[in-house]
Design a protein around this motif. Structure first.
Motif, PDB file in Angstrom:
ATOM      1  N   UNK A 185       0.903  -1.177   0.071  1.00 22.99           N
ATOM      2  CA  UNK A 185      -0.045  -0.185   0.150  1.00 22.99           C
ATOM      3  C   UNK A 185       0.939   1.120  -0.044  1.00 22.99           C
ATOM      4  N   UNK A 186       0.429   2.160  -0.681  1.00 24.26           N
ATOM      5  CA  UNK A 186       1.237   3.457  -0.534  1.00 24.26           C
ATOM      6  C   UNK A 186       0.339   4.598   0.011  1.00 24.26           C
ATOM      7  N   UNK A 187       1.451   5.633   0.560  1.00 29.00           N
ATOM      8  CA  UNK A 187       0.795   6.869   1.001  1.00 29.00           C
ATOM      9  C   UNK A 187       1.535   8.052   0.116  1.00 29.00           C
ATOM     10  N   UNK A 188       0.793   9.121  -0.007  1.00 28.28           N
ATOM     11  CA  UNK A 188       1.557  10.261  -0.559  1.00 28.28           C
ATOM     12  C   UNK A 188       0.740  11.674  -0.118  1.00 28.28           C
ATOM     13  N   UNK A 189       1.628  12.794  -0.249  1.00 24.67           N
ATOM     14  CA  UNK A 189       1.243  13.932   0.190  1.00 24.67           C
ATOM     15  C   UNK A 189       1.904  14.799  -0.566  1.00 24.67           C
ATOM     16  N   UNK A 190       1.177  15.739  -1.580  1.00 22.51           N
ATOM     17  CA  UNK A 190       1.738  16.600  -2.553  1.00 22.51           C
ATOM     18  C   UNK A 190       0.855  18.054  -2.379  1.00 22.51           C
ATOM     19  N   UNK A 191       1.565  19.066  -2.669  1.00 21.92           N
ATOM     20  CA  UNK A 191       1.082  20.602  -2.874  1.00 21.92           C
ATOM     21  C   UNK A 191       0.432  20.375  -4.264  1.00 21.92           C
ATOM     22  N   UNK A 192      -1.004  20.879  -4.021  1.00 19.05           N
ATOM     23  CA  UNK A 192      -1.511  21.082  -5.244  1.00 19.05           C
ATOM     24  C   UNK A 192      -1.794  22.798  -5.842  1.00 19.05           C
ATOM     25  N   UNK A 193      -1.851  23.558  -4.468  1.00 20.30           N
ATOM     26  CA  UNK A 193      -1.962  24.922  -4.808  1.00 20.30           C
ATOM     27  C   UNK A 193      -0.978  25.347  -3.428  1.00 20.30           C
ATOM     28  N   UNK A 194       0.095  26.240  -3.711  1.00 23.65           N
ATOM     29  CA  UNK A 194       0.795  26.848  -2.614  1.00 23.65           C
ATOM     30  C   UNK A 194       0.247  28.125  -2.161  1.00 23.65           C
ATOM     31  N   UNK A 195      -0.713  28.383  -2.583  1.00 17.24           N
ATOM     32  CA  UNK A 195      -1.443  29.853  -1.968  1.00 17.24           C
ATOM     33  C   UNK A 195      -2.874  29.593  -2.304  1.00 17.24           C
ATOM     34  N   UNK A 196      -3.364  28.728  -1.649  1.00 19.57           N
ATOM     35  CA  UNK A 196      -4.912  28.298  -1.723  1.00 19.57           C
ATOM     36  C   UNK A 196      -5.747  29.356  -1.064  1.00 19.57           C
ATOM     37  N   UNK A 197      -5.505  29.809   0.277  1.00 18.99           N
ATOM     38  CA  UNK A 197      -6.735  30.578   0.793  1.00 18.99           C
ATOM     39  C   UNK A 197      -6.023  31.020   2.100  1.00 18.99           C
ATOM     40  N   UNK A 198      -5.895  32.462   2.059  1.00 13.53           N
ATOM     41  CA  UNK A 198      -5.458  33.144   3.320  1.00 13.53           C
ATOM     42  C   UNK A 198      -4.194  32.630   3.883  1.00 13.53           C
ATOM     43  N   UNK A 199      -3.146  32.466   2.556  1.00 14.14           N
ATOM     44  CA  UNK A 199      -1.902  32.058   3.318  1.00 14.14           C
ATOM     45  C   UNK A 199      -1.684  30.703   3.535  1.00 14.14           C
ATOM     46  N   UNK A 200      -2.784  29.782   3.323  1.00 17.40           N
ATOM     47  CA  UNK A 200      -2.683  28.353   3.500  1.00 17.40           C
ATOM     48  C   UNK A 200      -2.516  27.645   2.230  1.00 17.40           C
ATOM     49  N   UNK A 201      -1.831  26.659   2.080  1.00 19.83           N
ATOM     50  CA  UNK A 201      -1.578  25.849   0.730  1.00 19.83           C
ATOM     51  C   UNK A 201      -2.390  24.806   0.769  1.00 19.83           C
ATOM     52  N   UNK A 202      -3.006  24.191  -0.340  1.00 24.51           N
ATOM     53  CA  UNK A 202      -3.779  22.927  -0.265  1.00 24.51           C
ATOM     54  C   UNK A 202      -2.796  21.858  -0.818  1.00 24.51           C
TER      55      UNK A 202
END
Length: 236
Positions: free
Chosen positions: A37-54
């Protein structure tokens, strides 16, 4: 409608440009063995909302329920699940807080796997919410339910319901012999016609019983972050 979010405070996180991705061994068709099984975590939007990345995360697990594939007479003793269910996370570099919009099982599982594969780049702080101090902060708030576990008696867990259950003597009784694991508060919010319930769990989980969009969820969670990570509740 309910939505579950978990706050994860990071001691250190260094997200690779390609994101986090755990290793996977190859599957040989003739062996009928699943890959890891695999786990991944990657940035989709580095400035998504109010300084938070998604970020987008994926966490696969092994399901040991025997099942048979269509047209195959043999049963598989285990299979990998979760690969079709990505979930969103939100991260702010200024305070090293990661918010995961998923289940408790995924939150715990993906942390363990990323710690294993990226010990120098992914270091969450392991701690539980201090309900004793949180209740002090919420002393003027209506608490409508509570859950206790680790009770040494005829039952292992007890739930209490009703207005201001934290003021009842039975609440104090179970608080002494058990461990508070969740509370639900009822808040009258500005610009909302009806009161809204919010559940807090010991793993910094927050369940919002609302039909808000993601932006409004995040605004509310940002305010809750100030409460949950108040120095009076979480010593610095």
């Amino acid at each position: 409608m309910s939505k579950t979010y978990y706050f994860v405070e990071m001691e250190h996180i260094e997200i690779p440009s390609e994101g986090f991705s755990t290793l996977q061994q190859m599957t040989f068709q003739e062996t009928k063995n699943d890959a890891d099984p695999v786990s991944t975590l990657k940035i989709i939007d580095d400035n998504y909302y109010s300084g938070w990345m998604r970020l987008q995360a994926l966490h696969e697990t092994l399901d040991k329920t025997p099942r048979r594939m269509a047209g195959d007479p043999e049963y598989l003793h285990q299979s990998i699940v979760g690969g079709d269910k990505p979930f969103d996370c939100y991260f702010n570099e200024n305070d090293n807080i990661l918010i995961m919009n998923t289940s408790k099982m995924n939150v715990i599982g993906i942390q363990r796997r990323l710690i294993q594969y990226y010990p120098d780049k992914f270091k969450p702080k392991q701690k539980e919410l201090n309900f004793k101090e949180l209740l002090k902060q919420l002393r003027n708030t209506q608490i409508v339910s509570s859950w206790f576990n680790n009770i040494q008696g005829k039952v292992n867990a007890v739930g209490l319901y009703g207005e201001r259950v934290n003021l009842d003597e039975i609440f104090n009784h179970y608080n002494e012999i058990g461990k508070l694991s969740a509370i639900t508060v009822e808040w009258d919010l500005e610009n909302e016609e009806l009161p809204m319930n919010v559940m807090f769990t010991k793993n910094f989980g927050v369940v919002l019983y609302s039909n808000w969009d993601v932006a409004k969820d995040l605004e509310f969670l940002f305010e809750l972050k100030k409460l949950l990570f108040n120095p009076d509740i979480i010593p610095t």
